[in-house]
Enzyme design. Structure first.
Site, PDB file in Angstrom:
ATOM      1  N   HIS A 114       0.857  -1.345   0.080  1.00 29.42           N
ATOM      2  CA  HIS A 114      -0.033  -0.063  -0.001  1.00 29.42           C
ATOM      3  C   HIS A 114       0.751   1.246   0.001  1.00 29.42           C
ATOM      4  CE1 HIS A 114      -3.967  -1.999   0.681  1.00 29.42           C
ATOM      5  NE2 HIS A 114      -3.290  -2.879   1.132  1.00 29.42           N
ATOM      6  N   ASP A 120      -5.943   5.698   1.739  1.00 32.09           N
ATOM      7  CA  ASP A 120      -6.146   4.205   1.610  1.00 32.09           C
ATOM      8  C   ASP A 120      -7.606   3.784   1.726  1.00 32.09           C
ATOM      9  OD1 ASP A 120      -4.013   1.774   0.782  1.00 32.09           O
ATOM     10  OD2 ASP A 120      -5.921   1.218   2.102  1.00 32.09           O
ATOM     11  N   GLU A 156       1.288  -6.034 -13.288  1.00 29.96           N
ATOM     12  CA  GLU A 156       2.671  -5.999 -13.773  1.00 29.96           C
ATOM     13  C   GLU A 156       2.625  -7.109 -14.920  1.00 29.96           C
ATOM     14  OE1 GLU A 156       4.832  -7.397 -10.140  1.00 29.96           O
ATOM     15  OE2 GLU A 156       4.932  -5.285  -9.358  1.00 29.96           O
TER      16      GLU A 156
END
Length: 483
Positions: A18, A125, A377
């Site tokens: 995070h 967050d 990714e």
């Protein structure tokens, strides 16, 4: 240097993943507009001792203030003594809430300084929604940085609607064997891929109350992109009970980290393999299996005949969710003679430099736990995935990738690691794993689709791309907040 006008206060959840993605998005904002500066308020993870990896990482940040980004470590609060009565997730949320007072003090101090930048917004967050109250005290708008995908955001908000507006018993629903329509997904979602958090009262309550809070913020920034999750983003945007959603992804940390000597061995080994010939197995920082399952994976790899690079890690015994560590000798859990028999074709390693491995031309497939960062990714580098979700929202991510988008193949969609009772964890047999690996390495239709989305993921973040435009609109909004 011109004095920045607008300051953003970022509050990431206390976890390396995070904090890292928060820093990446902060760098993006300040690089796009010189009028912005960012202060990141760091909550140290509960129980992190000095010298632990995360503490060292946080301390290196605090020293390493970047241009117009500064870091402030909040005083370390004790973890509340409620874990026995409230359970892990609620205790974690209480732990974050205990830091509200420190945030309030720091922001009050900032605002009172003559000549300081105006605070244009809190960017918090998804696990820090208690900070909305602090922002409201200062009359500052709050934005949520949602580190997962748009489909999961839609799912979380839908669970809250079912609970609050339709009085549904969420636990009963998630334990029934059915499928339900969920905004954000084109196809009905089977309850067997629901995250484990909707299977017990304590965690459902946290999810529902977080869903309520998400609806109060000015906007939700999602680490995804329109071309990947077109349906999910459009369904959120057309719902007037949901704040504005800004897809700004993929936000990735692609810079090579501090490389270890072992990384060079791994890359050298890959250099000697043919293009797209290696299947890479890696299950995130918390992914580990018991010995019986490790042996099934080994037999499957051997039978498949494909080259492989396997990041094999062990969990701490008896711990529920724990950062894994390397085996001193992986041979102790592998079948007898496995390492010798496969030495020409495969390499078993501990921790893996995942970004560098996925970027390598020799890698042709990725067996993954389906954490959202890992999926982004793999798409960025055009490497197809075989799904083996373990926890959190990973089963839903796997369902989205395989069934909704056709960008991955399935080993399992509904595998769940039963941490409370490991005997209940299903064993995935070698035949099923081998078949998944073969499809991963031999199915050209999925590979072609992944290559296309890889190009889109790269073009969306540059000028002219949809995520680039989304970031631009957000910055305009920040600047308007102080004008």
């Amino acid at each position: 240097m011109a004095h920045s006008l607008a300051e953003l206060v970022f509050i990431p959840a206390p976890g390396v993943g995070h904090i890292m993605s928060t820093i990446e998005i902060a760098k993006l904002f300040v690089s796009r507009d010189h009028r912005l500066s960012v202060t990141v308020l760091i909550i140290k993870p509960p129980g992190s001792s000095s010298g632990s990896a995360i503490t060292t990482y946080i301390e290196s940040l605090a020293k390493d203030n970047m241009d117009r980004i500064s870091f402030i470590e909040l005083p370390q609060n004790e973890i509340p003594k409620t874990v026995a009565s409230k359970g892990q997730l609620q205790t974690f949320m209480d732990f974050v809430q205990n830091h509200c007072i420190h945030v309030r003090n720091i922001v009050a101090d900032k605002i009172s300084r003559p000549g300081s930048s105006r605070v244009a917004g809190f960017v918090i967050d998804m696990f820090c929604t208690c900070m909305i109250d602090v922002a409201n005290e200062f009359n500052v708008p709050t934005y949520v940085f949602f580190t997962s995908n748009a489909a999961f955001l839609g799912f979380q908000l839908h669970i809250q609607t079912l609970s609050d507006d339709q009085n549904q018993d969420i636990i009963q629903l998630s334990l029934s064997d059915t499928e339900i329509p969920v905004p954000g997904f084109v196809k009905p979602v089977p309850t067997k891929v629901f995250p484990t958090v909707v299977q017990n009262k304590e965690t459902v309550d946290v999810m529902v109350s977080t869903g309520r809070r998400l609806r109060e913020v000015k906007a939700i920034i999602v680490n995804s992109f329109l071309e990947l999750e077109t349906h999910a983003v459009e369904s959120l945007s057309s719902d007037n009970t949901v704040p504005l959603v800004y897809p700004v992804g993929p936000i990735l940390n692609l810079e090579r980290g501090s490389s270890k000597p072992s990384d060079d061995n791994i890359i050298r080994w890959l250099d000697n393999q043919p293009p797209s010939s290696v299947v890479f197995l890696c299950f995130g920082s918390m992914g580990s299996f018991d010995e019986v399952q490790v042996k099934e994976i080994a037999y499957a790899l051997e039978q498949s005949g494909h080259r492989f690079l396997w990041s094999l890690r062990k969990g701490a015994p008896g711990m529920i969710s724990t950062i894994t560590s390397d085996y001193e000798d992986p041979g102790v859990v592998l079948p007898e003679g496995f390492l010798e028999r496969t030495s020409e074709k495969g390499k078993v390693i501990g921790w893996a430099p995942q970004v560098e491995v996925l970027a390598h031309r020799a890698v042709g497939g990725f067996v993954s736990h389906c954490g959202w960062n890992s999926l982004l990714e793999s798409l960025w580098f055009g490497v197809p995935v075989a799904t083996w979700p373990l926890s959190a929202e990973q089963q839903l991510n796997a369902f989205e990738m395989v069934v909704e988008l056709g960008l991955a193949v399935e080993i399992k969609l509904d595998f769940k690691k039963c941490v409370f009772n490991p005997k209940e964890t299903i064993l995935i047999k070698k035949e099923e794993i081998e078949s998944g690996i073969r499809r991963l390495m031999e199915d050209d239709s999925v590979r072609t689709k992944v290559k296309k989305i890889s190009e889109k993921s790269r073009s969306t973040v540059v000028e002219g791309g949809s995520s680039y435009a989304s970031v631009g609109s957000l910055i305009q909004d920040f600047i308007r907040n102080i004008s």
